[in-house]
Write a protein that holds these residues in place. Structure first.
Motif, PDB file in Angstrom:
ATOM      1  N   PHE A  13     -49.448 132.370  11.215  1.00  0.00           N
ATOM      2  CA  PHE A  13     -49.826 130.995  10.881  1.00  0.00           C
ATOM      3  C   PHE A  13     -49.141 130.055  11.861  1.00  0.00           C
ATOM      4  N   ASP A  14     -49.655 128.858  11.986  1.00  0.00           N
ATOM      5  CA  ASP A  14     -48.996 127.838  12.789  1.00  0.00           C
ATOM      6  C   ASP A  14     -47.694 127.469  12.085  1.00  0.00           C
ATOM      7  N   ASP A  15     -47.820 126.808  10.926  1.00  0.00           N
ATOM      8  CA  ASP A  15     -46.637 126.446  10.149  1.00  0.00           C
ATOM      9  C   ASP A  15     -46.924 126.481   8.640  1.00  0.00           C
ATOM     10  N   GLN A  16     -47.948 127.235   8.238  1.00  0.00           N
ATOM     11  CA  GLN A  16     -48.339 127.283   6.825  1.00  0.00           C
ATOM     12  C   GLN A  16     -47.977 128.592   6.134  1.00  0.00           C
ATOM     13  N   ALA A  17     -47.066 129.387   6.681  1.00  0.00           N
ATOM     14  CA  ALA A  17     -46.758 130.707   6.112  1.00  0.00           C
ATOM     15  C   ALA A  17     -46.337 130.625   4.645  1.00  0.00           C
ATOM     16  N   LYS A  18     -45.447 129.716   4.329  1.00  0.00           N
ATOM     17  CA  LYS A  18     -44.959 129.614   2.944  1.00  0.00           C
ATOM     18  C   LYS A  18     -46.072 129.131   2.014  1.00  0.00           C
ATOM     19  N   ALA A  19     -46.814 128.114   2.443  1.00  0.00           N
ATOM     20  CA  ALA A  19     -47.911 127.606   1.619  1.00  0.00           C
ATOM     21  C   ALA A  19     -48.962 128.688   1.391  1.00  0.00           C
ATOM     22  N   SER A  30     -49.423 140.540 -10.516  1.00  0.00           N
ATOM     23  CA  SER A  30     -48.334 141.412 -10.057  1.00  0.00           C
ATOM     24  C   SER A  30     -47.976 141.112  -8.599  1.00  0.00           C
ATOM     25  N   SER A  31     -47.899 139.841  -8.264  1.00  0.00           N
ATOM     26  CA  SER A  31     -47.608 139.416  -6.904  1.00  0.00           C
ATOM     27  C   SER A  31     -46.386 138.516  -6.895  1.00  0.00           C
ATOM     28  N   ARG A  32     -45.693 138.525  -5.738  1.00  0.00           N
ATOM     29  CA  ARG A  32     -44.466 137.725  -5.671  1.00  0.00           C
ATOM     30  C   ARG A  32     -44.025 137.548  -4.228  1.00  0.00           C
ATOM     31  N   ILE A  33     -43.265 136.484  -4.010  1.00  0.00           N
ATOM     32  CA  ILE A  33     -42.582 136.288  -2.741  1.00  0.00           C
ATOM     33  C   ILE A  33     -41.263 137.033  -2.852  1.00  0.00           C
ATOM     34  N   THR A  34     -40.969 137.863  -1.863  1.00  0.00           N
ATOM     35  CA  THR A  34     -39.768 138.692  -1.935  1.00  0.00           C
ATOM     36  C   THR A  34     -38.644 138.210  -1.026  1.00  0.00           C
ATOM     37  N   HIS A  35     -38.983 137.459   0.032  1.00  0.00           N
ATOM     38  CA  HIS A  35     -37.935 136.989   0.942  1.00  0.00           C
ATOM     39  C   HIS A  35     -38.489 135.906   1.862  1.00  0.00           C
ATOM     40  N   ILE A  36     -37.650 134.949   2.185  1.00  0.00           N
ATOM     41  CA  ILE A  36     -37.988 133.923   3.175  1.00  0.00           C
ATOM     42  C   ILE A  36     -36.874 133.918   4.211  1.00  0.00           C
ATOM     43  N   SER A  37     -37.250 134.088   5.481  1.00  0.00           N
ATOM     44  CA  SER A  37     -36.263 133.974   6.563  1.00  0.00           C
ATOM     45  C   SER A  37     -36.530 132.675   7.307  1.00  0.00           C
ATOM     46  N   ARG A  38     -35.487 132.166   7.948  1.00  0.00           N
ATOM     47  CA  ARG A  38     -35.579 130.865   8.600  1.00  0.00           C
ATOM     48  C   ARG A  38     -35.200 130.967  10.070  1.00  0.00           C
ATOM     49  N   GLU A  45     -35.938 126.784  22.888  1.00  0.00           N
ATOM     50  CA  GLU A  45     -36.738 126.592  24.099  1.00  0.00           C
ATOM     51  C   GLU A  45     -37.966 127.493  24.125  1.00  0.00           C
ATOM     52  N   ILE A  46     -37.979 128.527  23.308  1.00  0.00           N
ATOM     53  CA  ILE A  46     -39.108 129.455  23.274  1.00  0.00           C
ATOM     54  C   ILE A  46     -40.041 129.149  22.103  1.00  0.00           C
ATOM     55  N   HIS A  47     -39.491 129.115  20.894  1.00  0.00           N
ATOM     56  CA  HIS A  47     -40.359 128.940  19.711  1.00  0.00           C
ATOM     57  C   HIS A  47     -40.577 127.487  19.336  1.00  0.00           C
ATOM     58  N   GLY A  48     -39.666 126.593  19.692  1.00  0.00           N
ATOM     59  CA  GLY A  48     -39.850 125.171  19.421  1.00  0.00           C
ATOM     60  C   GLY A  48     -39.798 124.783  17.955  1.00  0.00           C
ATOM     61  N   LYS A  49     -39.376 125.666  17.099  1.00  0.00           N
ATOM     62  CA  LYS A  49     -39.321 125.375  15.662  1.00  0.00           C
ATOM     63  C   LYS A  49     -37.937 124.834  15.292  1.00  0.00           C
ATOM     64  N   PRO A  50     -37.872 123.878  14.387  1.00  0.00           N
ATOM     65  CA  PRO A  50     -36.573 123.333  13.990  1.00  0.00           C
ATOM     66  C   PRO A  50     -35.707 124.393  13.299  1.00  0.00           C
ATOM     67  N   ASN A  70     -44.628 132.044  10.720  1.00  0.00           N
ATOM     68  CA  ASN A  70     -44.902 130.739  11.326  1.00  0.00           C
ATOM     69  C   ASN A  70     -44.643 130.876  12.820  1.00  0.00           C
ATOM     70  N   GLY A  71     -45.674 131.252  13.565  1.00  0.00           N
ATOM     71  CA  GLY A  71     -45.523 131.517  14.985  1.00  0.00           C
ATOM     72  C   GLY A  71     -46.020 130.411  15.892  1.00  0.00           C
ATOM     73  N   GLY A  72     -46.584 129.355  15.327  1.00  0.00           N
ATOM     74  CA  GLY A  72     -47.113 128.265  16.143  1.00  0.00           C
ATOM     75  C   GLY A  72     -48.617 128.345  16.294  1.00  0.00           C
ATOM     76  N   PRO A  73     -49.194 127.405  17.012  1.00  0.00           N
ATOM     77  CA  PRO A  73     -50.651 127.265  17.105  1.00  0.00           C
ATOM     78  C   PRO A  73     -51.326 128.176  18.131  1.00  0.00           C
ATOM     79  N   HIS A  74     -50.603 129.111  18.695  1.00  0.00           N
ATOM     80  CA  HIS A  74     -51.127 129.916  19.808  1.00  0.00           C
ATOM     81  C   HIS A  74     -52.261 130.855  19.414  1.00  0.00           C
ATOM     82  N   PHE A  75     -52.244 131.362  18.185  1.00  0.00           N
ATOM     83  CA  PHE A  75     -53.250 132.322  17.752  1.00  0.00           C
ATOM     84  C   PHE A  75     -53.876 131.875  16.439  1.00  0.00           C
ATOM     85  N   ARG A  76     -55.133 132.212  16.260  1.00  0.00           N
ATOM     86  CA  ARG A  76     -55.859 131.884  15.032  1.00  0.00           C
ATOM     87  C   ARG A  76     -56.534 133.147  14.512  1.00  0.00           C
ATOM     88  N   PHE A  77     -56.764 133.165  13.218  1.00  0.00           N
ATOM     89  CA  PHE A  77     -57.494 134.282  12.624  1.00  0.00           C
ATOM     90  C   PHE A  77     -58.930 134.264  13.117  1.00  0.00           C
TER      91      PHE A  77
END
Length: 165
Positions: A13-19, A30-38, A45-50, A70-77
């Motif tokens: 995703f660009d920046d919508q992974a959590k959403a 029977s679904s759940r979020i198991t982990h969030i990494s930041r 200088e490479i990923h540009g994410k805060p 959240n990898g940025g806008p470089h790729f789309r489904f």
């Protein structure tokens, strides 16, 4: 640490992974979020994410593990990959179709395929469809195929009528 699953789909995703993960987890039982990494301070200088923003979200959909990145806008489904939701009956088809198609691309709906609000393609179909299309009687399989090709959301009753002749 023991590896639980060797192959896990990673959805970019660009920046919508959590959403997206929260949305999908809300649809499947029977679904759940198991982990969030930041994102750390390193690599700006490479990923540009805060620093501190979401990097990945690990989640399970009905027991199947996924990672959202959240990898940025470089790729789309695109339609070259889709996720299949195999349903037991029309009620399940209706539930998953409605939930996944909400806010998605109506032009990308055909033969049980849909594109959700994040651009991810899904196939929502009853397990019975597979058995009808695999029937050794080519007339039955052809009738079912002809009806299915006219549908957006799969309508099992119409397929059953075609199968019966």
């Amino acid at each position: 640490m023991q590896l639980q699953q060797k192959i896990i789909p990673c959805l970019w995703f660009d920046d919508q992974a959590k959403a997206a993960a929260e949305y999908y987890v809300g649809i499947f039982p029977s679904s759940r979020i198991t982990h969030i990494s930041r994102y750390p301070d390193a690599g700006q200088e490479i990923h540009g994410k805060p620093p501190g923003s979401v990097l990945t979200v690990s989640f399970e959909l009905d027991g199947c593990p996924f990672t959202a990145l959240n990898g940025g806008p470089h790729f789309r489904f695109n339609e070259a990959i889709s996720l299949q939701v195999i349903c037991q009956d029309q009620a399940e088809v209706d539930h998953y179709w409605s939930a996944l198609a909400a806010g998605g691309d109506p032009a990308a709906q055909q033969c049980g395929w849909l594109k959700d609000r994040f651009g991810l393609s899904w196939q929502v179909f009853p397990d019975e469809l597979t058995h009808m299309l695999d029937d050794p009687d080519p007339d039955k399989a052809n009738r079912v195929m002809e009806v299915m090709l006219q549908q957006k959301k799969i309508q099992l009753d119409a397929l059953q009528r075609a199968y019966a002749g």
